[in-house]
Design an enzyme around this catalytic site. Structure first.
Site, PDB file in Angstrom:
ATOM      1  CG  HIS A 107      38.782  43.113  42.361  1.00 54.76           C
ATOM      2  ND1 HIS A 107      39.105  44.141  43.226  1.00 54.76           N
ATOM      3  CD2 HIS A 107      39.837  42.253  42.384  1.00 54.76           C
ATOM      4  CE1 HIS A 107      40.299  43.913  43.742  1.00 54.76           C
ATOM      5  NE2 HIS A 107      40.767  42.784  43.265  1.00 54.76           N
ATOM      6  CD  GLU A 160      41.433  36.242  42.139  1.00 55.69           C
ATOM      7  OE1 GLU A 160      40.703  36.952  41.414  1.00 55.69           O
ATOM      8  OE2 GLU A 160      41.764  36.549  43.290  1.00 55.69           O
TER       9      GLU A 160
END
Length: 219
Positions: A107, A160
């Protein structure tokens, strides 16, 4: 609720309460997340004096990119390609050795585990099923291999990874994962757009030229 009506519209049947709860959690967790690409796009367009529709459309355009809104579907494709836990480690090693990225991990903001991921993981386990079981096992293998390949650069699970699993479990086809994300994120876009319009100043990021410098002629 929005989640109930969305599921009913997509599946054509009255959804079970567990699926509605799962989708509600997903919609809440992903509604806003700072100045991500689609939110920034919405605010930039709003700052020009464009109307709300134009600003939200800009957000949708940014979200359509596979690196932003398309990752959950790619996670599901990855799990389908791996197939069984026995295939997980060879698959992960092959991908990492090739220099490719494993979807659902890493991320731009978090250097530890994405807290949204942990909540969606709990939801996936509550819903159960073979895909959730495989996802948990694959996650463990991926994290082990990432730590081994990149000991000085920790990479952890992002939202995700389990988002794709949960949306699959409640009956959404992968082709609509990004659309479901847009339903959620539109709340965040709307809040940002209204805030931008309240005290507006056009957003114009600066840039720095780094190319070759012009040369003067000898004359």
């Amino acid at each position: 609720s929005v989640a109930h009506d969305l599921l009913a519209g997509i599946t054509g049947s009255d959804p079970v309460p567990e699926h509605v709860t799962a989708l509600e959690r997903y919609l809440v967790l992903t509604a806003d997340h700072g100045f991500n690409a689609s939110t920034f796009a919405s605010r930039v367009v709003a700052s020009t004096g464009a109307d709300v529709g134009a600003a939200l459309t800009a957000g949708m355009g940014a979200l359509s990119g596979p690196l932003h809104g398309g990752a959950p579907a790619l996670v599901l494709e990855m799990l389908d390609e791996i197939g069984t836990i026995e295939n997980a480690r060879p698959w992960v090693e092959r991908v990492l050795n090739s220099g490719r990225r494993i979807m659902g991990f890493g991320h731009r903001v978090y250097r530890t585990e994405d807290p949204r991921s942990e909540l969606l993981k709990q939801t996936a386990l509550e819903l159960g099923g073979s895909v959730a079981e495989l996802a948990v096992q694959v996650e463990s293998v991926v994290l082990e291999e990432l730590d081994r390949h990149r000991p000085d650069h920790p990479v952890r699970t992002n939202v995700e990874f389990y988002a794709g699993v949960v949306l699959h479990q409640i009956g959404l086809p992968s082709s609509l994962f990004t659309a479901a994300f847009a339903v959620s994120r539109s709340a965040g876009w709307g809040a940002h757009v209204l805030e931008q319009m309240e005290d507006n100043k056009i957003i114009r990021p600066s840039s720095r030229y780094v190319g070759e410098q012009p040369t003067r002629s000898a004359s």
